[in-house]
Write a protein that holds these residues in place. Structure first.
Motif, PDB file in Angstrom:
ATOM      1  N   ASP A  68      23.869  37.235   5.548  1.00 26.03           N
ATOM      2  CA  ASP A  68      24.288  37.549   4.188  1.00 26.03           C
ATOM      3  C   ASP A  68      25.712  37.072   3.901  1.00 26.03           C
ATOM      4  O   ASP A  68      26.165  37.124   2.771  1.00 26.03           O
ATOM      5  CB  ASP A  68      24.210  39.063   3.937  1.00 26.03           C
ATOM      6  CG  ASP A  68      22.783  39.571   3.955  1.00 26.03           C
ATOM      7  OD1 ASP A  68      21.858  38.783   3.689  1.00 26.03           O
ATOM      8  OD2 ASP A  68      22.596  40.761   4.237  1.00 26.03           O
ATOM      9  N   LEU A 117      28.334  33.870   4.113  1.00 27.45           N
ATOM     10  CA  LEU A 117      28.348  32.412   4.223  1.00 27.45           C
ATOM     11  C   LEU A 117      29.772  31.891   4.359  1.00 27.45           C
ATOM     12  O   LEU A 117      30.678  32.369   3.682  1.00 27.45           O
ATOM     13  CB  LEU A 117      27.721  31.783   2.978  1.00 27.45           C
ATOM     14  CG  LEU A 117      26.300  32.206   2.634  1.00 27.45           C
ATOM     15  CD1 LEU A 117      25.900  31.647   1.276  1.00 27.45           C
ATOM     16  CD2 LEU A 117      25.335  31.750   3.700  1.00 27.45           C
ATOM     17  N   THR A 164      24.605  24.527   0.861  1.00 27.69           N
ATOM     18  CA  THR A 164      23.654  25.132  -0.068  1.00 27.69           C
ATOM     19  C   THR A 164      23.737  24.471  -1.440  1.00 27.69           C
ATOM     20  O   THR A 164      22.709  24.183  -2.064  1.00 27.69           O
ATOM     21  CB  THR A 164      23.918  26.644  -0.210  1.00 27.69           C
ATOM     22  OG1 THR A 164      23.778  27.249   1.070  1.00 27.69           O
ATOM     23  CG2 THR A 164      22.957  27.293  -1.185  1.00 27.69           C
ATOM     24  N   ARG A 193      26.141  36.177   0.185  1.00 27.08           N
ATOM     25  CA  ARG A 193      25.018  35.444  -0.395  1.00 27.08           C
ATOM     26  C   ARG A 193      24.696  35.939  -1.812  1.00 27.08           C
ATOM     27  O   ARG A 193      24.446  35.156  -2.710  1.00 27.08           O
ATOM     28  CB  ARG A 193      23.786  35.558   0.497  1.00 27.08           C
ATOM     29  CG  ARG A 193      22.635  34.675   0.061  1.00 27.08           C
ATOM     30  CD  ARG A 193      21.473  34.733   1.037  1.00 27.08           C
ATOM     31  NE  ARG A 193      21.838  34.342   2.381  1.00 27.08           N
ATOM     32  CZ  ARG A 193      21.924  33.082   2.811  1.00 27.08           C
ATOM     33  NH1 ARG A 193      21.683  32.099   1.983  1.00 27.08           N
ATOM     34  NH2 ARG A 193      22.250  32.816   4.062  1.00 27.08           N
ATOM     35  N   GLN A 216      24.561  33.853  -5.429  1.00 25.82           N
ATOM     36  CA  GLN A 216      23.423  33.870  -6.349  1.00 25.82           C
ATOM     37  C   GLN A 216      23.856  34.310  -7.747  1.00 25.82           C
ATOM     38  O   GLN A 216      23.431  33.719  -8.748  1.00 25.82           O
ATOM     39  CB  GLN A 216      22.317  34.795  -5.817  1.00 25.82           C
ATOM     40  CG  GLN A 216      21.664  34.291  -4.549  1.00 25.82           C
ATOM     41  CD  GLN A 216      21.013  32.936  -4.721  1.00 25.82           C
ATOM     42  OE1 GLN A 216      20.452  32.628  -5.762  1.00 25.82           O
ATOM     43  NE2 GLN A 216      21.106  32.102  -3.706  1.00 25.82           N
TER      44      GLN A 216
END
Length: 64
Positions: A6, A8, A16, A51, A55
């Motif tokens: 979770d 990064l 990503t 994470r 998002q």
């Protein structure tokens, strides 16, 4: 306790997003015009992004 997946690193965020680490650093500093600042945690010189924050940032950055 959070799962390490979770959290990064800047390099993982760049992979990503398919962009450079410098571009991610600019997003963290709020230097991308028309794009909100990417939230992160600073641990000394090291910066990490949750994470879920990535998002949320992607959703907030969407254009129509």
């Amino acid at each position: 306790m959070e799962n390490s997946a979770d959290i990064l690193t800047i390099e993982e965020v760049a992979k990503t997003l398919r962009c450079s680490k410098a571009h991610v650093q600019n997003a963290l500093r709020g230097k991308l015009r028309g794009v909100p600042r990417l939230m992160h945690l600073a641990m000394g010189r090291r910066k990490v992004v949750r994470r879920e924050w990535l998002q949320q940032w992607l959703e907030a950055s969407k254009t129509q």
